[in-house]
Write a protein that holds these residues in place. Structure first.
Motif, mmCIF file in Angstrom:
data_model
loop_
_atom_site.group_PDB
_atom_site.id
_atom_site.type_symbol
_atom_site.label_atom_id
_atom_site.label_comp_id
_atom_site.label_asym_id
_atom_site.label_seq_id
_atom_site.Cartn_x
_atom_site.Cartn_y
_atom_site.Cartn_z
ATOM 1 N N ASP A 74 65.033 4.116 -40.588
ATOM 2 C CA ASP A 74 66.364 3.946 -41.159
ATOM 3 C C ASP A 74 66.950 5.251 -41.660
ATOM 4 O O ASP A 74 68.152 5.359 -41.799
ATOM 5 N N ASP A 75 66.133 6.231 -41.941
ATOM 6 C CA ASP A 75 66.635 7.496 -42.446
ATOM 7 C C ASP A 75 67.039 8.375 -41.271
ATOM 8 O O ASP A 75 66.293 9.216 -40.830
ATOM 9 N N LEU A 76 68.243 8.135 -40.762
ATOM 10 C CA LEU A 76 68.742 8.892 -39.618
ATOM 11 C C LEU A 76 69.884 9.804 -40.029
ATOM 12 O O LEU A 76 70.645 10.260 -39.186
ATOM 13 N N SER A 77 70.018 10.055 -41.330
ATOM 14 C CA SER A 77 71.108 10.906 -41.781
ATOM 15 C C SER A 77 70.768 12.372 -41.543
ATOM 16 O O SER A 77 69.617 12.764 -41.504
ATOM 17 N N GLY A 78 71.799 13.151 -41.376
ATOM 18 C CA GLY A 78 71.615 14.584 -41.172
ATOM 19 C C GLY A 78 71.302 14.912 -39.732
ATOM 20 O O GLY A 78 70.742 14.084 -39.009
ATOM 21 N N PRO A 79 71.697 16.071 -39.283
ATOM 22 C CA PRO A 79 71.463 16.444 -37.878
ATOM 23 C C PRO A 79 69.973 16.570 -37.564
ATOM 24 O O PRO A 79 69.152 16.797 -38.439
ATOM 25 N N ALA A 80 69.667 16.436 -36.272
ATOM 26 C CA ALA A 80 68.273 16.503 -35.830
ATOM 27 C C ALA A 80 67.722 17.915 -35.908
ATOM 28 O O ALA A 80 66.509 18.111 -35.970
ATOM 29 N N PHE A 81 68.616 18.885 -35.901
ATOM 30 C CA PHE A 81 68.181 20.280 -35.995
ATOM 31 C C PHE A 81 69.279 21.091 -36.661
ATOM 32 O O PHE A 81 70.445 20.690 -36.684
ATOM 33 N N GLU A 82 68.886 22.215 -37.216
ATOM 34 C CA GLU A 82 69.821 23.059 -37.959
ATOM 35 C C GLU A 82 70.671 23.904 -37.014
ATOM 36 O O GLU A 82 70.284 24.187 -35.876
ATOM 37 N N TYR A 83 71.818 24.339 -37.526
ATOM 38 C CA TYR A 83 72.705 25.169 -36.719
ATOM 39 C C TYR A 83 72.026 26.491 -36.361
ATOM 40 O O TYR A 83 72.258 27.040 -35.283
ATOM 41 N N ALA A 84 71.146 26.959 -37.207
ATOM 42 C CA ALA A 84 70.445 28.215 -36.950
ATOM 43 C C ALA A 84 69.578 28.130 -35.692
ATOM 44 O O ALA A 84 69.247 29.160 -35.097
ATOM 45 N N ASP A 85 69.225 26.914 -35.283
ATOM 46 C CA ASP A 85 68.399 26.726 -34.090
ATOM 47 C C ASP A 85 69.225 26.717 -32.800
ATOM 48 O O ASP A 85 68.665 26.622 -31.709
ATOM 49 N N VAL A 86 70.524 26.822 -32.936
ATOM 50 C CA VAL A 86 71.421 26.715 -31.773
ATOM 51 C C VAL A 86 71.539 28.055 -31.064
ATOM 52 O O VAL A 86 71.614 29.108 -31.696
ATOM 53 N N ARG A 87 71.546 28.014 -29.745
ATOM 54 C CA ARG A 87 71.882 29.174 -28.923
ATOM 55 C C ARG A 87 73.164 28.803 -28.190
ATOM 56 O O ARG A 87 73.165 27.880 -27.378
ATOM 57 N N GLN A 88 74.213 29.517 -28.493
ATOM 58 C CA GLN A 88 75.496 29.212 -27.862
ATOM 59 C C GLN A 88 75.570 29.863 -26.490
ATOM 60 O O GLN A 88 75.242 31.036 -26.317
ATOM 61 N N ARG A 89 75.985 29.056 -25.531
ATOM 62 C CA ARG A 89 76.239 29.517 -24.172
ATOM 63 C C ARG A 89 77.511 28.809 -23.718
ATOM 64 O O ARG A 89 77.712 27.631 -24.060
ATOM 65 N N PRO A 90 78.304 29.493 -22.978
ATOM 66 C CA PRO A 90 79.511 28.807 -22.488
ATOM 67 C C PRO A 90 79.147 27.779 -21.425
ATOM 68 O O PRO A 90 78.260 27.999 -20.605
ATOM 69 N N LEU A 91 79.782 26.669 -21.502
ATOM 70 C CA LEU A 91 79.632 25.654 -20.459
ATOM 71 C C LEU A 91 80.962 25.607 -19.718
ATOM 72 O O LEU A 91 82.001 25.407 -20.337
ATOM 73 N N TYR A 92 80.894 25.800 -18.427
ATOM 74 C CA TYR A 92 82.112 25.786 -17.624
ATOM 75 C C TYR A 92 82.141 24.485 -16.841
ATOM 76 O O TYR A 92 81.230 24.223 -16.062
ATOM 77 N N ALA A 93 83.158 23.728 -17.072
ATOM 78 C CA ALA A 93 83.307 22.482 -16.328
ATOM 79 C C ALA A 93 84.801 22.244 -16.088
ATOM 80 O O ALA A 93 85.651 22.781 -16.813
ATOM 81 N N ARG A 94 85.067 21.448 -15.082
ATOM 82 C CA ARG A 94 86.463 21.122 -14.798
ATOM 83 C C ARG A 94 87.041 20.290 -15.950
ATOM 84 O O ARG A 94 86.299 19.590 -16.659
#
Length: 139
Positions: A61-81
């Motif tokens: 039941d404790d599903l609050s909060g994101p599954a991972f922190e923003y610090a764990d993110v690697r930003q890459r551009p996604l190109y789509a139509r």
């Protein structure tokens, strides 16, 4: 013959009155004995299963909060139509978010949605290849 009306009771049977005259002690003992009689292995197993299910549901039941922190993110551009982005956003709004709400999740993050979409592609790479081939054949 004695004057005691309980003389005919077998040893261990209780009249509800102890030799000391303390009825509450005897009643407690009788109650414990009655509860113990109903404690079968099946009852104990059911109780354990119920407790385990309760603990499991509490942790689920404790599903609050994101599954991972923003610090764990690697930003890459996604190109789509544009139509693909529109279809993705429709799927998020029409199907994914309502499903998350039913599970009690109200604070999903875009990074989580993108991460899940990429994990789906990792889990089904053949399907991704098929979609790319299909798009090439249609063009």
């Amino acid at each position: 013959m004695s004057d005691n009306p309980f003389d005919d009771l077998a040893p261990g049977e209780s009249s509800g009155v102890s030799e000391t005259g303390d009825e509450s002690q005897v009643d407690d003992d009788a109650e414990e004995q009655t509860v113990a009689e109903f404690q079968t292995p099946e009852t104990e197993s059911t109780e354990r299963s119920t407790r385990a299910a309760t603990l499991e549901s509490e942790s689920d039941d404790d599903l609050s909060g994101p599954a991972f922190e923003y610090a764990d993110v690697r930003q890459r551009p996604l190109y789509a139509r544009g139509e693909t982005w529109d279809a993705f956003e429709d799927a998020v709004g029409i199907t994914i978010v309502p499903t998350l709400r039913k599970e009690g999740i109200r604070d999903e993050e875009i990074r989580e949605l993108h991460d899940a979409a990429l994990r789906l592609a990792v889990e089904e790479p053949e399907r991704v290849a098929d979609l790319l081939i299909e798009a090439r054949r249609r063009s």
